[in-house]
Design an enzyme around this catalytic site. Structure first.
Site, PDB file in Angstrom:
ATOM      1  N   PHE A 218     -19.499   0.459 -35.260  1.00 34.97           N
ATOM      2  CA  PHE A 218     -19.937   1.220 -36.438  1.00 34.97           C
ATOM      3  C   PHE A 218     -18.754   1.579 -37.315  1.00 34.97           C
ATOM      4  O   PHE A 218     -17.594   1.537 -36.887  1.00 34.97           O
ATOM      5  CB  PHE A 218     -20.702   2.481 -36.028  1.00 34.97           C
ATOM      6  CG  PHE A 218     -19.901   3.470 -35.218  1.00 34.97           C
ATOM      7  CD1 PHE A 218     -19.003   4.344 -35.828  1.00 34.97           C
ATOM      8  CD2 PHE A 218     -20.048   3.543 -33.835  1.00 34.97           C
ATOM      9  CE1 PHE A 218     -18.278   5.261 -35.092  1.00 34.97           C
ATOM     10  CE2 PHE A 218     -19.317   4.458 -33.079  1.00 34.97           C
ATOM     11  CZ  PHE A 218     -18.432   5.320 -33.713  1.00 34.97           C
ATOM     12  N   LEU A 219     -19.088   1.952 -38.530  1.00 33.35           N
ATOM     13  CA  LEU A 219     -18.148   2.494 -39.513  1.00 33.35           C
ATOM     14  C   LEU A 219     -18.831   3.727 -40.075  1.00 33.35           C
ATOM     15  O   LEU A 219     -19.884   3.614 -40.704  1.00 33.35           O
ATOM     16  CB  LEU A 219     -17.879   1.433 -40.589  1.00 33.35           C
ATOM     17  CG  LEU A 219     -17.184   1.840 -41.888  1.00 33.35           C
ATOM     18  CD1 LEU A 219     -15.870   2.546 -41.630  1.00 33.35           C
ATOM     19  CD2 LEU A 219     -16.953   0.601 -42.741  1.00 33.35           C
TER      20      LEU A 219
ATOM     21  N   HIS B 143     -15.247   1.713 -35.327  1.00 33.43           N
ATOM     22  CA  HIS B 143     -15.383   1.266 -33.943  1.00 33.43           C
ATOM     23  C   HIS B 143     -15.639  -0.239 -33.942  1.00 33.43           C
ATOM     24  O   HIS B 143     -16.702  -0.695 -34.377  1.00 33.43           O
ATOM     25  CB  HIS B 143     -16.560   2.000 -33.263  1.00 33.43           C
ATOM     26  CG  HIS B 143     -16.764   1.618 -31.826  1.00 33.43           C
ATOM     27  ND1 HIS B 143     -17.995   1.619 -31.211  1.00 33.43           N
ATOM     28  CD2 HIS B 143     -15.886   1.215 -30.883  1.00 33.43           C
ATOM     29  CE1 HIS B 143     -17.861   1.253 -29.954  1.00 33.43           C
ATOM     30  NE2 HIS B 143     -16.593   0.999 -29.727  1.00 33.43           N
TER      31      HIS B 143
ATOM     32  N   GLY C  11     -19.470   9.060 -30.417  1.00 29.43           N
ATOM     33  CA  GLY C  11     -20.820   9.375 -29.952  1.00 29.43           C
ATOM     34  C   GLY C  11     -21.861   8.552 -30.675  1.00 29.43           C
ATOM     35  O   GLY C  11     -21.536   7.539 -31.310  1.00 29.43           O
ATOM     36  N   SER C  12     -23.103   8.962 -30.600  1.00 27.89           N
ATOM     37  CA  SER C  12     -24.163   8.221 -31.282  1.00 27.89           C
ATOM     38  C   SER C  12     -24.220   8.629 -32.749  1.00 27.89           C
ATOM     39  O   SER C  12     -23.680   9.661 -33.144  1.00 27.89           O
ATOM     40  CB  SER C  12     -25.511   8.493 -30.619  1.00 27.89           C
ATOM     41  OG  SER C  12     -26.057   9.694 -31.121  1.00 27.89           O
TER      42      SER C  12
ATOM     43  N   SER D  31     -19.373  12.946 -32.644  1.00 26.04           N
ATOM     44  CA  SER D  31     -18.248  12.363 -31.926  1.00 26.04           C
ATOM     45  C   SER D  31     -17.208  13.464 -31.717  1.00 26.04           C
ATOM     46  O   SER D  31     -17.370  14.580 -32.202  1.00 26.04           O
ATOM     47  CB  SER D  31     -17.648  11.206 -32.727  1.00 26.04           C
ATOM     48  OG  SER D  31     -18.588  10.167 -32.905  1.00 26.04           O
TER      49      SER D  31
ATOM     50  N   HIS E 192     -14.630   7.370 -23.264  1.00 27.87           N
ATOM     51  CA  HIS E 192     -14.496   6.651 -24.533  1.00 27.87           C
ATOM     52  C   HIS E 192     -15.678   6.883 -25.460  1.00 27.87           C
ATOM     53  O   HIS E 192     -15.609   6.575 -26.639  1.00 27.87           O
ATOM     54  CB  HIS E 192     -14.341   5.155 -24.288  1.00 27.87           C
ATOM     55  CG  HIS E 192     -15.624   4.409 -24.074  1.00 27.87           C
ATOM     56  ND1 HIS E 192     -16.562   4.756 -23.112  1.00 27.87           N
ATOM     57  CD2 HIS E 192     -16.139   3.322 -24.715  1.00 27.87           C
ATOM     58  CE1 HIS E 192     -17.569   3.902 -23.169  1.00 27.87           C
ATOM     59  NE2 HIS E 192     -17.351   3.030 -24.116  1.00 27.87           N
ATOM     60  N   GLY E 193     -16.794   7.407 -24.945  1.00 29.70           N
ATOM     61  CA  GLY E 193     -17.979   7.602 -25.771  1.00 29.70           C
ATOM     62  C   GLY E 193     -19.008   8.438 -25.041  1.00 29.70           C
ATOM     63  O   GLY E 193     -18.696   9.136 -24.063  1.00 29.70           O
TER      64      GLY E 193
ATOM     65  N   LYS F 116     -23.963   0.287 -39.363  1.00 30.09           N
ATOM     66  CA  LYS F 116     -24.128  -0.155 -37.978  1.00 30.09           C
ATOM     67  C   LYS F 116     -24.105  -1.676 -37.916  1.00 30.09           C
ATOM     68  O   LYS F 116     -24.636  -2.358 -38.778  1.00 30.09           O
ATOM     69  CB  LYS F 116     -25.467   0.353 -37.406  1.00 30.09           C
ATOM     70  CG  LYS F 116     -25.587   1.858 -37.356  1.00 30.09           C
ATOM     71  CD  LYS F 116     -24.615   2.494 -36.367  1.00 30.09           C
ATOM     72  CE  LYS F 116     -24.961   2.147 -34.930  1.00 30.09           C
ATOM     73  NZ  LYS F 116     -24.056   2.859 -33.981  1.00 30.09           N
TER      74      LYS F 116
END
Length: 484
Positions: free
Chosen positions: A206-207, A239, A383-384, A389, A407-408, A483
């Site tokens: 993602f950005l 990411h 995170g989602s 995050s 890491h997440g 996404k």
């Protein structure tokens, strides 16, 4: 192996003893609270046991609080291997997306200045940064140019006008891993990845535009040192990884290791742990090829960041410097790196496999940027797109995990389960109603990344903090996301 069979070491640490299964060389430890342990699929424990059987493994096979089952290793798995004790390198302990990682950028903008611009900014980022399976970028790398990029990583981008020298200072390994050997990379890997640098990819990549609200600051002093220094500050998180180059390198060497490991007397219960001694010809070849993929991933994230700077500068008609578009840090998730660690009064050079785990160096450690030395290495936890995050920092107690942390969020559902449970178009609409603007290359892919498919990020970071693996600095809230 069931959760009730684990031994409770502390509130945030559980152990599977070495005696639990024949062939285990060390115990397996899983960092989590009781609820997170119950949420983990049984395969996490089985895979941790299998990792504990790897030749040369030291101290423990580890799994972080965001752990879930993966290929061979659990995602969230960490294994420190001693190459001088017949230790191996295993592509399953690194993952197919070699050096999948996250970088976080600060801006000088605040939510009040950006709120009305989120939708057009996300739309412009979606148009400028290719995303989705097989997406191609503007730069084609092949022949000697590709060789040079595989050796130089993010440094190649800066030397060719895609960033500033200062950017390199704030990347893990300064954006360039030593030991890359382009001759160990197959022609197929070269072909598959030649036009994918500067692209986001698919899956969980993602950005994202985020905001750090005052209420989400956990450690104001460290936040300011990292560059989060005003209320409602806007940040950008990227990411992505090594794209098809890394995937093909992992595929090539998994097949090669399967064919030779018997020759080295290696027998493991899971073929997905295929490996070879690091000091063997095959091990050295993979190490050189993997480092090429690590560098391609650094380069990829650097090129994406350059596009982000261009989009923001054009949209606000100001230079990136005027907008305070500065890299806070870039961290790796999927690597195997030679690092010095203290064990039993000795300094050992160990090959630390981190798969879905982040290096988290403590204050004062070599490798932490000078500016951050009193505070520790920034740790970025993605995170989602629905929840949030974290920006965290490395801590001294993390020596127990070879300075590794989460890491997440970690998946609760498989991608198939998530697609059955969620609808991508409905999810996009629901997020829009909550003020989060999403653009995606795939609605089925968007459904896979629904917040409900992931663990509670606050619980995961809380467990990592409780276990001493890292400390939270700031919680970051999503405003808009591209996404993959």
């Amino acid at each position: 192996m069931k959760p009730e069979q684990l031994q409770n070491i502390s509130e945030y640490c559980y152990e599977i003893p070495k005696s639990a299964r024949k062939g285990m060389r060390v115990p397996a430890r899983i960092y989590a609270n009781a609820e997170l342990i119950r949420s983990m699929d049984d395969a996490v424990f089985e895979q941790s046991v299998n990792v504990a059987m790897l030749p040369g493994i030291r101290k423990y096979a580890l799994c972080m609080p965001d752990g879930h089952s993966g290929y061979g290793f659990p995602v969230g798995g960490v294994a420190a291997i001693d190459p001088e004790d017949g230790g191996v390198i295993s592509p399953g302990g690194i993952g197919f997306d070699i050096n999948c990682g996250i970088r976080l950028m600060a801006t000088s903008l605040t939510l009040g200045e950006v709120r009305e611009h989120i939708q057009p900014l996300v739309d412009r980022l979606f148009a400028r940064v290719p995303s989705g399976v097989g997406a191609a970028g503007e730069i084609v790398l092949k022949g000697s140019k590709l060789d040079e990029a595989m050796v130089k990583g993010a440094r190649w981008a800066v030397q060719n006008g895609y960033g500033d020298q200062e950017d390199l200072e704030y990347c893990e390994e300064n954006g360039c891993m030593d030991g890359a050997d382009p001759q160990a990379v197959s022609q197929k890997a070269r072909e598959r990845g030649k036009n994918q640098t500067g692209t986001l990819g698919s899956g969980n990549h993602f950005l994202e535009i985020q905001v750090a609200k005052k209420a989400g600051i956990h450690d104001e002093k460290t936040a300011r040192a990292f560059g989060v220094d005003r209320d409602d500050q806007i940040l950008v998180m990227i990411h992505s990884g090594s794209r098809a180059t890394g995937h093909q390198i992992a595929t090539d060497y998994l097949q090669r290791f399967l064919s030779v490991q018997q020759r080295y007397g290696i027998s493991l219960p899971d073929r997905e742990l295929a490996c070879a001694p690091l000091h063997s010809d095959e091990g050295q070849a993979y190490f050189g090829a993997m480092n090429c993929a690590i560098n391609i991933a650094f380069l990829n994230r650097q090129l994406i960041m350059h596009r982000v700077r261009e989009v923001f500068a054009d949209h606000f008609n100001k230079s990136p410097r005027e907008l305070g578009l500065r890299l806070i840090y870039d961290v790796c998730h999927n690597t195997a790196k030679l690092e010095n660690h203290e064990m039993e009064g000795k300094t050992l050079k160990l090959l630390v496999h981190r798969k879905g785990a982040t290096r988290a160096f403590a204050p004062g450690m070599k490798g932490v940027p000078e500016r951050y030395m009193p505070y520790g290495q920034p740790v970025i936890v993605g995170g989602s797109m629905e929840t949030g995050s974290y920006l965290c920092t490395g801590t001294a107690p993390a020596r127990e995990s070879f300075y590794s942390t989460v890491h997440g969020s970690g998946r609760l559902m498989s991608r198939t389960q998530a697609r059955r449970r969620f609808n991508g178009r409905d999810l996009q609409r629901s997020l829009s109603e909550r003020g989060i603007h999403i653009r995606t290359a795939s609605f089925s892919g968007l459904a896979e990344e629904a917040g409900g498919a992931y663990k509670d990020i606050d619980a995961v970071v809380g467990a990592a903090f409780g276990a001493g693996l890292c400390a939270p600095v700031a919680r970051l809230v999503p405003l808009g996301s591209v996404k993959g």
